[in-house]
Design an enzyme around this catalytic site. Structure first.
Site, PDB file in Angstrom:
ATOM      1  N   SER A   1      22.923  69.797  -6.877  1.00 57.70           N
ATOM      2  CA  SER A   1      24.508  69.788  -7.228  1.00 57.70           C
ATOM      3  C   SER A   1      24.777  69.570  -8.814  1.00 57.70           C
ATOM      4  O   SER A   1      24.237  67.878  -8.558  1.00 57.70           O
ATOM      5  CB  SER A   1      25.561  69.871  -6.477  1.00 57.70           C
ATOM      6  OG  SER A   1      26.608  70.442  -7.066  1.00 57.70           O
ATOM      7  N   GLY A   2      24.538  69.984  -9.638  1.00 53.91           N
ATOM      8  CA  GLY A   2      25.239  69.212 -10.765  1.00 53.91           C
ATOM      9  C   GLY A   2      24.080  68.741 -11.806  1.00 53.91           C
ATOM     10  O   GLY A   2      24.534  68.611 -12.875  1.00 53.91           O
TER      11      GLY A   2
ATOM     12  N   THR B   1      22.911  76.228 -13.346  1.00 51.91           N
ATOM     13  CA  THR B   1      23.989  77.049 -13.932  1.00 51.91           C
ATOM     14  C   THR B   1      23.931  77.719 -15.451  1.00 51.91           C
ATOM     15  O   THR B   1      23.803  77.854 -15.582  1.00 51.91           O
ATOM     16  CB  THR B   1      25.110  77.089 -13.286  1.00 51.91           C
ATOM     17  OG1 THR B   1      25.037  76.857 -11.893  1.00 51.91           O
ATOM     18  CG2 THR B   1      25.806  78.492 -13.833  1.00 51.91           C
TER      19      THR B   1
ATOM     20  N   ASN C   1      30.238  67.720  -9.670  1.00 53.63           N
ATOM     21  CA  ASN C   1      30.062  68.990 -10.565  1.00 53.63           C
ATOM     22  C   ASN C   1      31.153  69.432 -10.752  1.00 53.63           C
ATOM     23  O   ASN C   1      31.572  70.332  -9.492  1.00 53.63           O
ATOM     24  CB  ASN C   1      29.174  70.160 -10.798  1.00 53.63           C
ATOM     25  CG  ASN C   1      28.632  71.032 -11.605  1.00 53.63           C
ATOM     26  OD1 ASN C   1      30.035  71.079 -12.353  1.00 53.63           O
ATOM     27  ND2 ASN C   1      28.093  71.590 -11.345  1.00 53.63           N
TER      28      ASN C   1
ATOM     29  N   SER D   1      31.107  73.965 -10.119  1.00 53.74           N
ATOM     30  CA  SER D   1      29.792  73.514  -9.197  1.00 53.74           C
ATOM     31  C   SER D   1      29.732  75.332  -8.587  1.00 53.74           C
ATOM     32  O   SER D   1      30.780  75.709  -7.451  1.00 53.74           O
ATOM     33  CB  SER D   1      30.614  72.890  -8.057  1.00 53.74           C
ATOM     34  OG  SER D   1      28.754  72.542  -7.288  1.00 53.74           O
ATOM     35  N   SER D   2      28.539  75.775  -8.897  1.00 53.72           N
ATOM     36  CA  SER D   2      28.133  77.386  -7.877  1.00 53.72           C
ATOM     37  C   SER D   2      28.336  77.441  -6.533  1.00 53.72           C
ATOM     38  O   SER D   2      27.920  76.168  -5.923  1.00 53.72           O
ATOM     39  CB  SER D   2      27.277  78.061  -8.637  1.00 53.72           C
ATOM     40  OG  SER D   2      26.983  77.645  -9.595  1.00 53.72           O
TER      41      SER D   2
ATOM     42  N   GLY E   1      22.060  73.533  -5.219  1.00 53.92           N
ATOM     43  CA  GLY E   1      21.481  72.897  -5.106  1.00 53.92           C
ATOM     44  C   GLY E   1      20.724  71.900  -3.907  1.00 53.92           C
ATOM     45  O   GLY E   1      22.074  72.116  -3.649  1.00 53.92           O
TER      46      GLY E   1
ATOM     47  N   GLU F   1      22.002  69.744  -1.611  1.00 59.87           N
ATOM     48  CA  GLU F   1      22.417  68.783  -1.129  1.00 59.87           C
ATOM     49  C   GLU F   1      22.868  67.253   0.062  1.00 59.87           C
ATOM     50  O   GLU F   1      22.417  67.678   1.093  1.00 59.87           O
ATOM     51  CB  GLU F   1      24.473  69.200  -0.602  1.00 59.87           C
ATOM     52  CG  GLU F   1      24.599  70.580  -2.157  1.00 59.87           C
ATOM     53  CD  GLU F   1      25.954  71.089  -1.169  1.00 59.87           C
ATOM     54  OE1 GLU F   1      26.224  71.469  -0.171  1.00 59.87           O
ATOM     55  OE2 GLU F   1      26.414  71.760  -2.651  1.00 59.87           O
TER      56      GLU F   1
HETATM   57  N1  LIG Z   1      21.996  71.653 -21.235  1.00 61.41           N
HETATM   58  C1  LIG Z   1      23.436  70.899 -20.997  1.00 61.41           C
HETATM   59  N2  LIG Z   1      23.799  70.217 -21.872  1.00 61.41           N
HETATM   60  C2  LIG Z   1      25.221  69.754 -21.606  1.00 61.41           C
HETATM   61  N3  LIG Z   1      25.871  69.630 -20.513  1.00 61.41           N
HETATM   62  C3  LIG Z   1      25.045  70.316 -20.174  1.00 61.41           C
HETATM   63  C4  LIG Z   1      24.090  70.813 -19.721  1.00 61.41           C
HETATM   64  N4  LIG Z   1      23.587  70.882 -18.512  1.00 61.41           N
HETATM   65  C5  LIG Z   1      24.940  71.046 -17.723  1.00 61.41           C
HETATM   66  N5  LIG Z   1      25.450  70.423 -18.018  1.00 61.41           N
HETATM   67  C6  LIG Z   1      26.742  69.770 -17.710  1.00 61.41           C
HETATM   68  O1  LIG Z   1      26.183  69.473 -16.146  1.00 61.41           O
HETATM   69  C7  LIG Z   1      28.007  70.541 -15.685  1.00 61.41           C
HETATM   70  C8  LIG Z   1      27.309  71.091 -14.430  1.00 61.41           C
HETATM   71  O2  LIG Z   1      26.027  71.924 -14.688  1.00 61.41           O
HETATM   72  P1  LIG Z   1      25.435  72.941 -13.491  1.00 61.41           P
HETATM   73  O3  LIG Z   1      24.664  74.086 -14.601  1.00 61.41           O
HETATM   74  O4  LIG Z   1      26.883  74.039 -13.371  1.00 61.41           O
HETATM   75  O5  LIG Z   1      25.121  72.361 -12.506  1.00 61.41           O
HETATM   76  P2  LIG Z   1      24.485  73.163 -10.903  1.00 61.41           P
HETATM   77  O6  LIG Z   1      24.663  74.555 -11.335  1.00 61.41           O
HETATM   78  O7  LIG Z   1      23.589  72.551 -11.238  1.00 61.41           O
HETATM   79  O8  LIG Z   1      24.972  73.013 -10.001  1.00 61.41           O
HETATM   80  C9  LIG Z   1      28.030  71.615 -16.557  1.00 61.41           C
HETATM   81  O9  LIG Z   1      28.426  72.113 -16.136  1.00 61.41           O
HETATM   82  C10 LIG Z   1      27.826  70.941 -18.083  1.00 61.41           C
HETATM   83  O10 LIG Z   1      28.846  70.275 -18.484  1.00 61.41           O
HETATM   84 MG   LIG Z   2      25.304  75.727 -10.355  1.00 56.83          MG
END
Ligand SMILES: Nc1ncnc2c1ncn2[C@@H]1O[C@H](COP(=O)(O)OP(=O)(O)O)[C@@H](O)[C@H]1O
Ligand SMILES: [Mg+2]
Length: 1045
Positions: free
Chosen positions: A106-107, A111, A156, A159-160, A386, A388
């Site tokens: 997660s994070g 997404t 996050n 977070s989804s 992810g 956890e």
């Molecule tokens: N490629 C990227 N460039 C800049 N920031 C990113 C990138 N990928 C993720 N982030 C940062 O990380 C945070 C968490 O990403 P997210 O995709 O929501 O994580 P996950 O879905 O894996 O939990 C996002 O809100 C963003 O701020």
């Molecule tokens: Mg996500």
């Protein structure tokens, strides 16, 4: 070439396959070094590793999209766009369904990665009104689903809280047609409870911050999250997140997807109901029986809810505070305690929300779904929560981690196990690589007979008292010796003391780490039951949307069958998902979280190392390095590349394998690059494949040119042949025509010759039968006829009799031209004669005189033209009338020709005196006008000649013969006013008398013989004088000048 340089940069290779030496440290160091350089993407072959930078990077611009569009995967810097492009092209050009598997904690950026892939594909696939609409709908599903399904967690901010798998469907051209979204297990417990520092789902905060006063009033909500129990009454604003703006974006997105305003309102109403349910307070009371019961503490909130959903408040109150129990044929209403009541309330809120979320996904699907019947290609993007590990892990974590375990299994199966097994199957020489297969963990959880989930279901369905203790006991018995299972009991059995593992807990050694699960709540959550009273109450509401969420509330449809448990439902959907993924070509994006604090550009090596380990990256690299990047069945391979070999193109007669061997040997790749399996060809490095592809592209270009060339040649040839055929036909016709003409000509000539010859022959033969000269006579006859016709025509058509008219009809035939001319002359002469014949003798004489004058003077003397108009009168004196001239008349007798008055020039001084002149047939008489007596009488025969000037004067010199009687005085110089007539008559008379012509001199100088000798007379033209008569001037004795004009 910068990319190639980075790929080979020993410090920070772009593709970990190139790492040398390959150790965990070197791998970690490489990732760290690359991360430091802001190169967050790294490859292991075609797997992308992405390290979350936690800060915006300038690598997602439209220029970058262009750079990676149709790029060569290995020739550009590692990027998520490269894998997206590769997948999209493979889908479009090779007709292979794709899935993009994004995994990570997660994070870690899953997404974000899924959104980047989607936006890239949307940017590079073709444009057009319809396509853009579909793309926009697909992209806009994100803000809506994120509002309802995402929340801030400690790890996050966005977070989804649900798993999402989206199939984007394309047509054969690679244009998006639509899609289908599947959602997995929304974390609904968050509705009623969340840890400090986290938040509930975004939508609640968005609605309260962004909803207009009017909307909030309509939804019976108050601004500010502090009013709502489910929002923990904490201040909720998040730095860097503008809830109000997000609310507007979400509303816009709904409009784009196609939500009607009524649907949006209904959705928000149900959302508001969930929020307000959290504010329904219960208070305890006691029934008459002494049993504890509960009741609504403050009815306002409940009433408002009921107003929103159009439900009788009593029904809802009853459903919340009591429960109907069926015992045999009786139904008994039992009161609930306060805690039971709260449980009911929360269960209702959770259920409403999770069902609303399902409805939302379905609603989006109806908008973006593709009409059936179209052939399509699919690209699936999986963004699932992810792995956890929390302090306290419950049922949800268990389920989530199970799902991740399955994904890891897919990865292992497809990249490691499958690959190695394939080498063995294909008979390729191969040293197996050791890797951890997590199949055993999956089995532990999902085995349908003795898996943890099956045990849980069994516990749930078991009659009698069920609680988690019996569940754990059962697990402990079953998995006492399982390598990946641990609990207090199994530890005790092994005499291990581990304080981190309390009672009522079990621990699973997941591929990604050990996780301790607290079984409290497992059964209840697995059952996921909602008391029938509540679903019936919801169904009773007249709010269409809410009502549709609770179909089981319909009393007519009461089913005694228990619904499937949450665990088994999830297992089924995960199994479907796995099946779906197996059928597609996988593309991996493995997300790594570099630190636990969401700090930009902070790299915590320990944390990353743990992820490297559990993601199995080392094994991944090893297998990659040992193995082959590409494999394909001989037949499609040969089909695809046969144009590169001279022997295999255009057709290969032998087997596919031999064909492939011949082809590749011709292309001269190093032998270690290739391996020939039983059914497949293996190519070791992607570069070789890339090289093949490049050559193919070039060759296709050449072949296209060749086809074009052949086609153009063929077209020109057929065109030429057609033209040639036509030309032959035309020339054949033309020659035929010319020959026919020539033949006709010859035939005509031959006939003519024949006719002549035959005529000649016949004439010769028959000459004796014909009278000779017949033809001449015939011709003469014809001629005569023609002449006759001509003459008769002429008679009818004679020109007028006027002598002035000289017209004459032309000859009708050439042979008559001479005769016609002759006739014309004759006619004219005859006409003249006729004219002459009708003249009187006087007129005739006059005309003769005029003719004579013309002969004498025409073009010789200027005076002549003046005389033309004057008729010759002859007698100007009136001799007969005037008695004074009687004597003279007698002299003239009857022979008078002319009588007039002339001036006689004095020979001595040139002065003039008037004299009467009479010309008779025999004499010329000059007389004095007064006396009317003849003074001089000249016989005509005495006249030697006459001289006159060229001019218009009337001077005349009468030269006399010396022998003449009157000649003694010499020549006479006279001036007559009718000189022309006088001289003409003189000439005529002389001719008549002596048959001699008059010697007439028209001259400027003549000599006269006077009594005193010869005098030379010179005529001088002077300027117009005052008098008409000439002036004679004597110059000396022998010269005289006559001035005339
Ligand atoms: N490629 C990227 N460039 C800049 N920031 C990113 C990138 N990928 C993720 N982030 C940062 O990380 C945070 C968490 O990403 P997210 O995709 O929501 O994580 P996950 O879905 O894996 O939990 C996002 O809100 C963003 O701020
Ligand atoms: Mg996500």
């Amino acid at each position: 070439m910068e990319a190639a340089a980075t790929l080979l940069d020993a410090e920070a290779v772009g593709d970990l396959v190139l790492l040398d030496p390959l150790t965990e440290e070197s791998l970690l160091r490489t990732l760290q070094e690359r991360f430091r350089r802001s190169d967050i993407y790294t490859y292991i072959g075609d797997v992308v590793i992405s390290v979350n930078p936690y800060r915006p990077l300038p690598i997602y611009t439209p220029e970058k999209v262009q750079e990676y569009h149709n790029c060569n995967f290995f020739a550009v810097k590692p990027h998520i766009y490269a894998i997206a492009d590769d997948a999209y092209r493979s889908l479009r050009d090779r007709d292979r369904d794709q899935c993009i598997l994004i995994t990570g904690e997660s994070g870690a950026g899953k997404t974000e990665a899924s959104k980047l892939v989607m936006s890239y594909v949307a940017a590079v696939c073709s444009k057009g009104e319809e396509v853009d609409k579909v793309k926009e709908q697909l992209l806009q599903s994100n803000p809506v689903l994120e509002a309802f399904g995402n929340a801030k967690t400690i790890r996050n901010d966005n977070s989804s809280r649900f798993g999402k798998y989206m199939d984007v469907e394309f047509d054969f051209k690679g244009e998006p047609l639509g899609g289908v979204i599947s959602n997995y297990l929304l974390e609904k417990s968050r509705i009623v409870r969340h840890t400090k520092g986290e938040r509930n789902f975004h939508i609640f905060y968005q609605l309260l911050a962004g909803g207009s006063a009017q909307l909030l009033q309509q939804l019976k909500l108050r601004q500010g999250s502090q009013h709502y129990g489910y929002l923990n009454r904490e201040s909720s604003s998040l730095p860097g997140m503008d809830d109000a703006a997000n609310f507007r974006d979400m509303q816009d997105a709904m409009a784009v997807i196609g939500f009607s305003p009524a649907e949006v309102t209904a959705l928000l109403e149900v959302t508001a109901v969930v929020l307000k349910l959290g504010n329904v307070e219960l208070s305890s009371c006691y029934q008459a029986s002494g049993m504890e019961a509960c009741s609504i503490a403050e009815p306002r909130e409940l009433h408002e809810i009921c107003e929103l959903i159009k439900l009788d408040p009593g029904t809802l109150e009853q459903a919340l505070c009591s429960r109907t129990v069926k015992a045999r044929d009786e139904t008994v209403l039992t009161a609930l305690s306060v805690s039971q009541g709260y449980y009911c309330r929360d269960a209702l809120a959770k259920n409403i929300y999770s069902r609303l979320f399902d409805w939302l996904v379905n609603r989006i699907n109806t908008s973006i779904q593709v009409k059936p019947g179209k052939q399509r290609k699919v690209m699936g993007v999986l963004d699932i929560y992810g792995f956890e590990i929390f302090q306290d892990n419950g049922f949800e974590q268990f389920i989530i981690n199970y799902c991740n375990e399955k994904l890891q299994q897919i990865f292992i199966l497809m990249t490691l196990k499958e690959e190695q097994e394939e080498y063995i199957r294909e008979g390729i020489q191969w040293t197996p690589v050791e890797f951890f297969d997590n199949g055993i963990i999956c089995e532990l959880i999902e085995n349908s007979k003795c898996g943890i989930l099956a045990m849980l279901d069994e516990e749930c369905l078991r009659p009698g008292v069920v609680n988690e203790d019996t569940f754990v006991t059962k697990l402990n018995q079953l998995f006492a010796t399982h390598k990946h299972y641990e609990s207090k009991e199994t530890q005790n059995a092994k005499h291990v003391t581990d304080l981190s593992l309390p009672q009522r807990c079990f621990r699973i050694h997941h591929y990604a780490g050990k996780v301790t699960y607290n079984v409290t709540g497992f059964i209840e959550k697995n059952n996921d039951l909602l008391f029938r009273d509540l679903s019936q109450a919801m169904w009773a509401a007249r709010h269409t949307l809410l009502r549709s969420l609770f179909p089981e509330g319909n009393p007519q449809k009461v089913s005694l069958k228990l619904p499937p448990t949450a665990g088994s439902q999830f297992k089924t959907s995960v199994a479907t998902l796995m099946k779906n993924l197996y059928s597609k070509n996988p593309n991996y994006i493995r997300c790594i979280k570099p630190n636990d604090t969401k700090t930009a550009m902070l790299f915590t090596p320990e944390l990353v190392l743990a992820q490297i380990r559990y993601l199995g990256l080392m094994e991944n690299v090893r297998v990659r390095r040992a193995g082959y990047a590409f494999r394909q069945l001989y037949s499609p391979f040969l089909q695809r590349y046969k144009m590169l070999g001279t022997k295999t193109w255009p057709r290969w007669a032998g087997g596919d394998r031999e064909g492939t061997e011949v082809l590749l040997s011709e292309l001269k790749f190093p032998p270690e690059e290739l391996a020939y399996g039983y059914t497949k060809i293996f190519i070791r490095s992607p570069r070789t494949l890339f090289d093949l592809e490049k050559r193919r592209q070039e060759r296709i270009g050449e072949l296209a040119t060749l086809i074009q060339k052949m086609f153009r040649g063929w077209r020109c040839r057929t065109q030429y042949q057609l033209m040639r055929k036509s030309q032959i036909i035309i020339s054949a016709w033309f020659r035929g025509h010319a020959q026919k003409n020539k033949y006709k000509q010859m035939k005509r000539s031959a006939l003519l010759l024949q006719a002549y010859a035959r005529g000649w022959k016949v004439r010769r033969t028959y000459r004796r039968y014909f009278r000779s000269g017949a033809s001449t006579r015939l011709a003469n006859f014809i001629y005569r006829r023609l002449v006759q016709k001509f003459l008769v025509g002429l008679r009818k058509n004679l020109p007028p009799m006027s002598v002035q008219d000289r017209t004459w009809p032309p000859a009708p035939y050439k042979f008559l031209a001479g005769a016609n001319q002759e006739l014309k002359n004759i006619f004219y002469h005859w006409k003249c004669k006729k004219y002459r014949d009708q003249l009187t003798p006087q007129r005739k004489a006059l005309l003769q005189a005029k003719l004579c004058a013309s002969e004498l003077f025409k073009d010789k003397k200027t005076l002549y033209s003046k005389s033309l108009q004057q008729p010759f009168q002859g007698e100007y004196l009136g001799l007969t009338q005037n008695p004074k001239y009687q004597k003279l008349h007698a002299v003239a007798k009857d022979k008078l020709v002319m009588a007039e008055t002339v001036m006689k020039v004095n020979r001595a001084n040139g002065k003039t005196v008037p004299r009467l002149l009479l010309l008779t047939a025999e004499h010329l008489v000059l007389a004095d006008p007064k006396a009317a007596q003849p003074k001089t009488v000249l016989s005509l025969s005495d006249i030697r000649g006459v001289s006159v000037t060229r001019f218009s004067d009337g001077l005349l010199a009468l030269h006399l013969k010396e022998t003449a009687a009157a000649g003694t005085k010499g020549d006479l110089l006279l001036v007559s006013s009718h000189l022309i007539e006088l001289v003409t008559r003189l000439h005529q008379t002389l001719m008549a008398a002596t048959s001699q012509a008059l010697a007439l001199h028209i001259t400027d100088q003549f000599s006269t013989r006077f009594q005193k000798g010869d005098v030379a007379v010179t005529v001088v033209e002077s300027a117009k004088g005052s008098k008409d008569v000439p002036v004679c001037k004597k110059r000396g004795s022998h010269k005289m000048e006559v001035l005339v004009h």
